[in-house]
Design an enzyme around this catalytic site. Structure first.
Site, PDB file in Angstrom:
ATOM      1  N   ASP A 400      -3.244  90.605  36.003  1.00  0.00           N
ATOM      2  CA  ASP A 400      -2.064  89.790  36.277  1.00  0.00           C
ATOM      3  C   ASP A 400      -1.842  89.801  37.787  1.00  0.00           C
ATOM      4  OD1 ASP A 400       0.369  88.399  35.835  1.00  0.00           O
ATOM      5  OD2 ASP A 400       1.461  90.286  35.952  1.00  0.00           O
ATOM      6  N   LYS A 401      -0.991  88.915  38.289  1.00  0.00           N
ATOM      7  CA  LYS A 401      -0.724  88.895  39.737  1.00  0.00           C
ATOM      8  C   LYS A 401       0.630  89.534  40.067  1.00  0.00           C
ATOM      9  CE  LYS A 401       1.127  85.508  41.991  1.00  0.00           C
ATOM     10  NZ  LYS A 401       2.182  86.208  42.775  1.00  0.00           N
ATOM     11  N   THR A 402       1.722  88.913  39.581  1.00  0.00           N
ATOM     12  CA  THR A 402       3.059  89.351  39.965  1.00  0.00           C
ATOM     13  C   THR A 402       3.342  90.748  39.439  1.00  0.00           C
ATOM     14  OG1 THR A 402       3.784  87.063  39.875  1.00  0.00           O
ATOM     15  CG2 THR A 402       5.496  88.745  39.890  1.00  0.00           C
ATOM     16  N   GLU A 504      12.619  81.657  50.414  1.00  0.00           N
ATOM     17  CA  GLU A 504      13.912  81.261  50.983  1.00  0.00           C
ATOM     18  C   GLU A 504      14.739  82.486  51.341  1.00  0.00           C
ATOM     19  OE1 GLU A 504      15.969  77.763  49.212  1.00  0.00           O
ATOM     20  OE2 GLU A 504      15.006  77.312  51.096  1.00  0.00           O
ATOM     21  N   LYS A 568      12.214  71.730  56.962  1.00  0.00           N
ATOM     22  CA  LYS A 568      11.173  72.756  56.924  1.00  0.00           C
ATOM     23  C   LYS A 568      10.237  72.433  55.762  1.00  0.00           C
ATOM     24  CE  LYS A 568      13.612  76.051  53.951  1.00  0.00           C
ATOM     25  NZ  LYS A 568      14.221  77.375  53.837  1.00  0.00           N
ATOM     26  N   GLY A 683       0.714  83.402  35.641  1.00  0.00           N
ATOM     27  CA  GLY A 683       1.568  82.268  35.286  1.00  0.00           C
ATOM     28  C   GLY A 683       2.061  81.513  36.497  1.00  0.00           C
ATOM     29  N   ASP A 684       1.688  81.967  37.710  1.00  0.00           N
ATOM     30  CA  ASP A 684       2.156  81.324  38.940  1.00  0.00           C
ATOM     31  C   ASP A 684       1.469  79.987  39.187  1.00  0.00           C
ATOM     32  OD1 ASP A 684       4.103  82.993  39.741  1.00  0.00           O
ATOM     33  OD2 ASP A 684       2.865  84.199  41.060  1.00  0.00           O
ATOM     34  N   ARG A 798      -1.010  79.292  35.951  1.00  0.00           N
ATOM     35  CA  ARG A 798      -0.159  78.612  34.973  1.00  0.00           C
ATOM     36  C   ARG A 798      -0.657  78.859  33.536  1.00  0.00           C
ATOM     37  NH1 ARG A 798       4.646  78.187  36.878  1.00  0.00           N
ATOM     38  NH2 ARG A 798       5.100  76.492  38.310  1.00  0.00           N
ATOM     39  N   ASP A 828       1.736  90.226  29.477  1.00  0.00           N
ATOM     40  CA  ASP A 828       0.362  90.751  29.614  1.00  0.00           C
ATOM     41  C   ASP A 828      -0.076  91.554  28.397  1.00  0.00           C
ATOM     42  OD1 ASP A 828       0.211  89.772  32.297  1.00  0.00           O
ATOM     43  OD2 ASP A 828       1.409  91.479  32.934  1.00  0.00           O
TER      44      ASP A 828
END
Length: 1195
Positions: A400-402, A504, A568, A683-684, A798, A828
């Site tokens: 997984d990433k996050t 942000e 921006k 999922g990003d 995704r 996961d």
């Protein structure tokens, strides 16, 4: 009776009806109970007090070896065929069953304890018109429950009302996806009117019809019928079990799914028993050994029949036959007698030893201080003790990433303002200085509103801001104004920012620390504290972000009446819209952007433009017309935005770091060197995943090509995959090379293996979830597998939890390779359970992945130590153990076999019965355990220095069917030496005093002593790493043997237990003869000589990687340097895009005013724990919210 069976866990016969649709009514338990929905209790345990003993024994006797030894015990109780006492089988069998039972019982007690802890949590439930505190396990479908701030969500709920405006609530989903960013949910307007009025809630009788229980975390479909009107329900109205209510005083929810039906538990799935490849191989080998045993027994039985027929009559005078026993019947009895005698070829102690070795190697993982994370006080944990050696065979890692690769924290790292770069430190010679924890930080004490957790090291930027540099101040003014962040001020000066994208939050926090503090907002204004002065800007328009625009703008009027557009966005987009006068500044800024991208930072450009008031009035009129148009509204608004966002003046650029966990790039590099392929399943969005890929060094500029698969139809996806494959291997075959075979017990399991296809160069592939859905279909999965496996790196973005598991299953099915999945959230879990090895990242708030994992630790970087050190050592030790164990037992058994030809095939044992009983349990048990627990070819430093040492495990070189055959042949040779040399030496031999020494007992003593010495020497040859424990166990076992034989063969033992110890005086009469000791020396030399010669020639002529490294270790005699974590710097022509996690729609929400929150007079603390990432003002994520009421659907 049915309820009793249910309690015992033995209920059967009841057919489980698949639920097609869920129908429930609020506040009506009688109606809902008629559907027999599951209650909210969860059960992860396997046994109860009544079922433990029978079920556990049933499971244990499903293991072939245990059933075999039970069968042997039955045979030994038959006097006609038993030539060994019953205790030789009962003692080991009871020991094995007891140890396994104790382990299983302990594990299940822990599961019961966890279940009770969760089921006994308290929650307020609306029952009979009043709120009552009930246990979680007593909550039923259709109940209305009240949750308060920081409480866990009890079950899957339909949100009814909340304390917040617009019926909003804020939840944290760390248990589900590992993300600590807040998400927003919103109740229906019609239920929001219930508020917290108990009377209204008690009279609420809405009926819900929705989908049946499933594991889709991101989807929910249903309807609510109330007062004859029907309302649509989707995922935005539902709170899932495992989430935590944050920053919301209270909310009420209707229970839709409870306990095992909740999406959290549905994702957990059924725990399947994971078995290692060595376990599966051992089952096949044990079955083969049974066949081999039957052949040996048949040969000896036939020999007995022939001998009885030819020679038996000669002995009938003093060995009379029983009535009815002829040669064939004697041969039949002899067959079963030899089954008992030769049973040591499959020793039951093998399984006990394997469990002890695995448990010991698991403790090494638990005790490893180098895998302990002090910040969260989290040690590594081996949650499953039966998979250690498989850690040394991993070929594919699915990550997984996050929360796994990243910390999910954004930090403002560098910036370029008016052509000057800030954020890097240079020494006197102009060389770049590496920033670390000891580097002096900028002092922001001059700014009372600064965030104390913000870190920056370049003092020159603060100096130019405080000097009043207009360009620098305009830069930070833009960051303070151009965003959709929502501020919250608990008390004077304590600001908390809630940002819907982490980028942000990082940028607004940076502006805050450099003197431009975003303080508050209304739909028409933004208030900023600029260098200590309060300034309010009129907000005229927000030009919102979307994936096509890749930018956002705000138009504000300053107190002086000046109109300015601040913009921006992605640098490529902004540069197209710059005023020609910015060309030189654009060139310099581009160089800086390339530098930042080279460091793996996420960049965006900032620009502004002064606007003429008359033009603005006319533009606003057209904007109003476009925003109210019924047709082509989006296109008209985009055209207006495009018109006004031209002729911009460049201010500079920012560089934000999507903070990786420590050591991630180095870990990935090490694992790649070990020829382990790493796939990221996230999922990003695609751009986010790509950016992290470059930051982690999984994607590199020097790669031959990075393929992007993002088609929208099945045919286009197939075409893109084929194009990529043909580019990587132009001369490759169109059809894959598939090898079909059978495996498993009795070869019942059909397997298909797709061969690896070599390619020139390094390639990577990025595929999105939409394309992956097509690629995973049956007719295209082979194309996906071939293309992906040619790549060094694969990134799937995704993807859903189900797709993650499907990808893992695809590789398992066709590659026959060992897989590992690592993640930290409930999304996961399916992937973790599908892989051979599941690893959970612990120490975060999301622990669902850990609960389903086989191993857990706090940081991704510990994975390299788990695999390259613990995994490799465990595999090496287990293989050595198995080879040696089979060697010593086959050698032991073959001597019996040869003796059969010299004892008239009478099933007489060649050894003393006590030696047979103690051989595996005492004499050879501890030395081989010491080898299997302490041996290592090289230490951990060298294992890191040479990751290629990991390769033999992936190729299964140390223990396979071929290695087993070599071990059997080696045992055959040793047994010939160990039988015939002592036999020849003792034949017609007399003592030095002329007395006869030739008797059965003396020969048995010599044969068993030669055997024990030979296998001990072989153990010494197999040991690479000698410790005091190894020495003690080896020499101690030999000393115990001699002490036991002198004791058991003594006069005293014979007089006390005459029938049990018949070898009276044998030891002292035989072992005082020089020729006996010379025989032992000769057999030992002849057994060892071929082994030493073969190993010498192999190392000399065909050295392995292992041999070369061990030779280098001996030559160097010094440890390699400890691996250092160095910040990887790469040169890049690729620049990061803008705010990848940003979502469209927040501009309208901000200006609507309906999103702004009321601040109650007495507000509880936002977080109970101060170490939460949320309490550290980290950016949080919000979803788009429908601000209007929901129109009823037609009933």
């Amino acid at each position: 009776m049915g309820s009793l069976l249910s309690q015992l866990g033995l209920e059967c016969g009841r057919k489980e009806v698949k639920e097609e649709e869920r129908h429930l009514r609020a506040n009506d338990r009688e109606f809902n109970l008629s559907y027999e929905y599951a209650d909210n209790a969860i059960k992860t345990s396997k046994y109860n007090i009544f079922t433990f003993l029978p079920l556990n024994l049933f499971e244990q006797f499903q293991r072939l070896a245990n059933a075999y030894f039970l069968f042997l015990l039955c045979l030994q109780l038959i006097p006609e065929i038993s030539s060994l006492s019953w205790f030789t089988t009962v003692v080991p069998l009871v020991l094995v069953l007891s140890m396994t039972m104790a382990k299983d019982g302990s594990d299940d007690i822990n599961r019961h304890r966890c279940d009770r802890q969760v089921n006994n949590r308290k929650v307020e439930v609306l029952i009979d018109g009043e709120l009552r505190s009930e246990k979680w396990m007593d909550v039923q479908v259709g109940d209305i429950i009240k949750l308060e701030n920081n409480q866990f969500v009890t079950a899957d709920l339909l949100l009814l009302s909340s304390s917040e405006p617009l019926n909003l609530i804020y939840i944290e989903t760390a248990e589900l996806d590992g993300e600590t960013n807040l998400k927003v949910k919103q109740a229906l307007t019609v239920t929001g009117e219930l508020e917290d009025c108990i009377e209204k809630l008690a009279n609420f009788n809405g009926e819900v019809r929705c989908e049946p229980p499933n594991n889709r975390l991101d989807k929910f479909t249903g309807t609510l019928t109330l007062k004859g009107e029907m309302y649509s329900l989707d995922n935005e109205r539902v709170l899932l079990r495992g989430c935590t209510l944050r920053n919301t005083q209270w909310c009420f929810g209707l229970v839709v799914f409870g306990g095992p039906d909740t999406k959290l538990m549905q994702n957990c799935g059924k725990t399947t028993l994971k078995r290692t490849s060595i376990d599966r191989l051992m089952n096949v080998l044990v079955l083969s050994i049974f066949g081999f045993l039957a052949v040996m027994c048949l040969i000896l039985a036939v020999g007995n029949g022939i001998w009885e027929y030819q020679e038996g009559s000669k002995f009938a005078a003093f060995l009379p036959k029983q009535e009815g026993v002829n040669a064939p019947f004697s041969a039949f009895l002899t067959f079963w007698s030899y089954v008992i005698i030769l049973n040591t070829v499959v020793p039951i102690s093998l399984y006990v030893s394997v469990e002890i070795i695995r448990l010991g190697n698991s403790f090494y993982i638990d005790w490893d201080r180098k895998m302990y994370y002090p910040k969260s006080d989290t040690p590594a944990e081996a949650r499953t003790t039966t998979l250690n050696e498989e850690l040394g065979q991993i070929k594919y890692i699915f990550s997984d990433k996050t929360g796994t690769l990243t910390q999910n924290i954004m930090t403002f790292n560098k910036c370029s303002i008016n052509g000057k770069s800030y954020g890097e430190l240079l020494d006197f010679s102009g060389q770049r200085v590496e920033i670390n924890e000891k580097t002096e930080k900028v002092d922001f004490s001059w700014n009372n509103l600064a965030d104390p957790k913000f870190c920056f090291h370049d003092h020159s930027l603060v100096e130019v801001v405080r000097e009043g540099n207009p360009e620098v101040q305009a830069f930070f003014r833009l960051l303070a104004l151009c965003h959709t962040v929502m501020p919250e001020e608990k008390k004077e000066g304590e600001l908390y920012y809630q940002a819907q994208s982490p980028d942000e939050g990082a940028l607004v926090t940076a502006a805050r620390n450099f003197g431009f503090v975003f303080r508050s907002r209304t739909p028409e204004s933004i208030t900023v504290v600029e260098m200590g002065e309060l300034v309010t800007y009129e907000l005229l328009a927000v030009l919102d972000f979307n994936n096509v625009r890749k930018r956002m703008s705000v138009i504000v009027r300053s107190p002086e009446g000046k109109l300015t557009l601040y913009c921006k966005g992605a640098d490529t987009i902004i540069f197209e819209r710059l005023n020609p006068s910015c060309s030189k500044l654009k060139e310099v800024t581009t160089e800086h952007l390339n530098e930042y991208a080279g460091d793996g930072l996420r960049t965006l450009a900032l620009a502004y433009k002064d606007i003429d008031p008359k033009y603005m009035e006319e533009w606003k009129l057209r904007h109003h017309e476009a925003s109210t148009a019924m047709d082509e509204r989006e296109e008209k608004l985009d055209a207006l935005y495009e018109e006004i966002e031209k002729g911009l003046l460049l201010l500079g650029s920012t560089a934000v770091e999507d903070k990786l966990q420590d050591g991630v790039p180095q870990t990935i590099e090490q694992l790649s060197k070990a020829d382990i392929k790493i796939w990221v399943l996230t999922g990003d969005k695609q751009e986010t995943a790509e950016n992290i890929g470059y930051s982690c060094n999984m994607l590199r500029e020097e790669m031959t090509e990075v393929f992007i698969v993002s088609a929208n139809t099945a045919e286009e996806v197939r075409k893109e995959l084929q194009t990529a494959r043909r580019k990587m291997r132009p001369d490759g075959p169109e059809e894959p090379t598939v090898t079909k075979s059978r495996s498993g017990l009795f070869c019942l399991l059909k397997t298909e293996t797709v061969a690896d296809e070599p390619v020139d160069g390094e390639y990577a592939m990025v595929i999105n979830g939409h394309s992956l859905a097509f690629a995973l279909e049956k007719d295209m999965e082979m194309e996906l597998l071939r293309t992906a496996c040619m790549c060094q790196t694969v990134i799937c973005c995704r993807v859903t939890p189900l797709q993650k598991a499907q990808v893992v299953e695809l590789v398992k099915k066709y590659k026959q390779a060992i897989t590992l999945a690592i993640g930290d959230g409930a999304n996961d879990v399916s992937m973790i359970k599908a892989a051979h090895i599941g690893v959970g990242i612990s120490g975060q708030e999301g622990m669902q992945a850990v609960l389903s994992s086989d191993f857990s630790f706090a940081q991704f970087r510990y994975l390299q130590r788990l695999l390259l050190v613990h995994g490799r050592w465990s595999y090496l030790r287990m293989c050595k153990f198995l080879r040696y164990f089979f060697y010593k037992n086959f050698t032991f058994t073959f001597v019996h076999f040869w003796y059969g030809f010299f004892c008239g095939f009478s099933a007489q044992t060649v050894y003393d019965e006590w030696f047979i009983t103690l051989y595996n349990l005492v004499y050879t048990a501890l030395p081989v355990l010491a080898l299997s627990l302490f041996d290592q070819d090289v230490n951990d430093r060298w294992s890191f220095q040479y990751p290629k040492l990991y390769a033999p495990g992936q190729l299964n070189q140390y223990f396979s069917k071929r290695a087993f055959v070599y071990t059997v042949l080696h045992s055959g040779y040793s047994s010939l030496v160990l039988f015939f040399i002592p036999w020849a030496a003792m034949y017609d031999t007399v003592r030095d005093d002329g007395k006869d020494i030739v008797d059965y007992q003396s020969f048995a003593l010599l044969a068993q002593t030669c055997l024990l010495i030979a296998v001990s020497i072989q153990l010494g040859l197999d040991t690479h790493y000698w410790t005091s424990v190894n020495q003690f166990f080896l020499w101690g076992s030999l000393c115990v043997y001699f002490a036991v034989i002198f004791t058991m063969y003594s006069n005293g033992m014979f007089l006390i237990f005459t029938s049990s110890f018949p070898f009276i005086g044998t030891a002292r009469n035989s072992l005082n003869q020089p020729n006996v000791w010379l025989t032992m020396l000769l057999t030992s030399i002849l057994c060892v000589l071929p082994v030493v010669a073969y190993r010498f020639l192999r190392i000399l002529l065909w050295p392995t990687v292992n041999d070369k490294v061990r030779y280098k270790v001996r030559q160097d005699k010094v440890l390699p340097p400890a691996p250092r974590r160095v910040q990887a710097r790469r040169t890049s022509t690729r620049r990061s895009g803008y705010a990848f996690s940003h979502a469209q729609g927040y501009g309208d929400l901000v200006t609507s005013g309906r999103f702004l929150r009321w601040t109650p007079k007495s507000r509880p603390a936002l977080f109970s724990q101060t170490d939460s990432p949320l309490a550290q003002t980290q950016p949080q994520f919000y979803r788009t919210i429908n601000e209007g009421g929901e129109p009823p659907l037609s009933p």
